[in-house]
Design a protein around this motif. Sequence first.
Motif, PDB file in Angstrom:
ATOM      1  N   SER A   1     -10.209  -8.192  -1.872  1.00 61.11           N
ATOM      2  CA  SER A   1     -10.017  -7.097  -0.923  1.00 61.11           C
ATOM      3  C   SER A   1      -9.342  -7.619   0.342  1.00 61.11           C
ATOM      4  O   SER A   1      -9.308  -8.826   0.601  1.00 61.11           O
ATOM      5  CB  SER A   1     -11.362  -6.462  -0.553  1.00 61.11           C
ATOM      6  N   LYS A   2      -8.814  -6.707   1.172  1.00 66.28           N
ATOM      7  CA  LYS A   2      -8.170  -7.122   2.420  1.00 66.28           C
ATOM      8  C   LYS A   2      -9.159  -7.823   3.342  1.00 66.28           C
ATOM      9  O   LYS A   2      -8.817  -8.783   4.032  1.00 66.28           O
ATOM     10  CB  LYS A   2      -7.541  -5.913   3.122  1.00 66.28           C
ATOM     11  N   THR A   3     -10.408  -7.348   3.373  1.00 72.09           N
ATOM     12  CA  THR A   3     -11.418  -7.985   4.225  1.00 72.09           C
ATOM     13  C   THR A   3     -11.723  -9.399   3.741  1.00 72.09           C
ATOM     14  O   THR A   3     -11.841 -10.330   4.554  1.00 72.09           O
ATOM     15  CB  THR A   3     -12.705  -7.140   4.255  1.00 72.09           C
TER      16      THR A   3
ATOM     17  N   ASP B   1      -8.586  -2.011   7.187  1.00 72.68           N
ATOM     18  CA  ASP B   1      -9.560  -1.391   6.293  1.00 72.68           C
ATOM     19  C   ASP B   1     -10.249  -0.197   6.952  1.00 72.68           C
ATOM     20  O   ASP B   1     -10.937   0.584   6.282  1.00 72.68           O
ATOM     21  CB  ASP B   1     -10.622  -2.414   5.874  1.00 72.68           C
ATOM     22  N   HIS B   2     -10.098  -0.078   8.286  1.00 74.24           N
ATOM     23  CA  HIS B   2     -10.799   0.978   9.023  1.00 74.24           C
ATOM     24  C   HIS B   2      -9.872   1.861   9.852  1.00 74.24           C
ATOM     25  O   HIS B   2     -10.249   2.969  10.227  1.00 74.24           O
ATOM     26  CB  HIS B   2     -11.847   0.346   9.950  1.00 74.24           C
TER      27      HIS B   2
ATOM     28  N   ARG C   1      -3.871 -10.018  -3.679  1.00 77.12           N
ATOM     29  CA  ARG C   1      -4.335  -8.712  -4.138  1.00 77.12           C
ATOM     30  C   ARG C   1      -4.392  -8.661  -5.669  1.00 77.12           C
ATOM     31  O   ARG C   1      -5.327  -8.119  -6.244  1.00 77.12           O
ATOM     32  CB  ARG C   1      -3.410  -7.610  -3.607  1.00 77.12           C
TER      33      ARG C   1
ATOM     34  N   GLU D   1       0.812  -1.213   0.000  1.00 82.06           N
ATOM     35  CA  GLU D   1       0.000   0.000   0.000  1.00 82.06           C
ATOM     36  C   GLU D   1       0.850   1.271   0.000  1.00 82.06           C
ATOM     37  O   GLU D   1       0.342   2.362  -0.246  1.00 82.06           O
ATOM     38  CB  GLU D   1      -0.946   0.000   1.202  1.00 82.06           C
TER      39      GLU D   1
END
Length: 412
Positions: free
Chosen positions: A248-250, A154-155, A243, A25
């Motif tokens: 997605s990461k989740t 993600d948050h 990826r 990222e």
Amino acid sequence: MFLLGFSSGLPFLLVAGTLAYWLKENGIKLADITMIASAGMTYAFKFVWAPLLDHARLPGFSRLGQRRSWLLMAQLGVVLGLLAMALLTPAMLVPFVAATLVVAFFGATQDIAVDAYRIEIAPIEAQGALVATYSLGYRIGLLLAGAVALILADHLSWSTVYALMAASMVVPVVTTLMAREPDVLRVRANGWRDAMRESVIDPFADFFRRYGWVLAGVTLLFLLLFKMPEQATIGGIMSPFYRDMGFSKTEIGTITKIYGIWIGIVGVFIGGAAVARWGAWRPLGVTIVLCGCSNLLYLLLIAHPGNLLMLTLVISGENLTLGMLGPPTVAFLSSLVNRKHTATQYALLSSLVNLPGKLLGFFAGGIATAAGYGGYFVITVLAVLPSMMLFAWLWRHFRGEERVRLATEQGG
């Protein structure tokens, strides 16, 4: 052992697979990601300083005893290293990598201490239960450092996630303070020459004395090769792969970590039951083949990118066989150890098991770039062939030795 297993499992992914997501990222290229996320290679060289844990005392920790003092120091080192990673971030790449190496070093030191503690705290017949309990805790640690960390990322910022991971080490630290020290008589060397001989030379020489040069050499070569397929798919290469497959990461965290961890736990108990029924040697051979061939399942994922059902199928096969391989591996390595040199010999043997796969993982990004992901996975499967040839050569000795031991235990 459950809580110490959790403590061992937590830092492993934070310097490998989970770290790779953070690096990706930040725009770091694949070849560099796999090299940086190979900080876990430190685990493969832990035998170098393992003699210290057998023979050196830590000033200021003497009241805890030999095993717990080293264990506590290693856990505190992991906490400080994770906090440093959280503060530095990949924006300051050189000091960040240094902090990553600190976490890897103390995580590997913790593994040495926990393995020695496990072997010394109970007799051989109780090791199977301890290994299963340790493995459960280890996989819960992987779940927190893998699935939970990815979902949180993600948050929340990655720095906050790593700070939370450091905070979760508080429970294992308290466990170490409350645990009892193994009741083992330790003979202190007189002078530096005796210390060098007893702590460094004798543990290695003892292995060759007990098994002879030929059998010991072939055994060590077998240990070098048989887990290469597994090690090659748990490093930094897998995070960019998932990826690039469009997940997605989740999704990755939910399926590969949360769901996958529990499938792996099922595999651990299947492997443990197999060891209890047939001993370590036969289940070891079967699970080596199953675990290696499971890497071919990733070719299905390449053919169906972004397909959650296919990802679930692949993770089911891989994690089940990985879990099954664990108990026979630990049982076999433990059977090779002389308790006079518990930490040193077990660290050496377990390091040899992980070293080639770690080296392959270091160059995984370059290999995958040149041969494609599919070519990389096929190469990891081919690594099973030489290990199984050595397994066939070793069959007569270790299977015969195991039969004698099992007959003696049943007779007792």
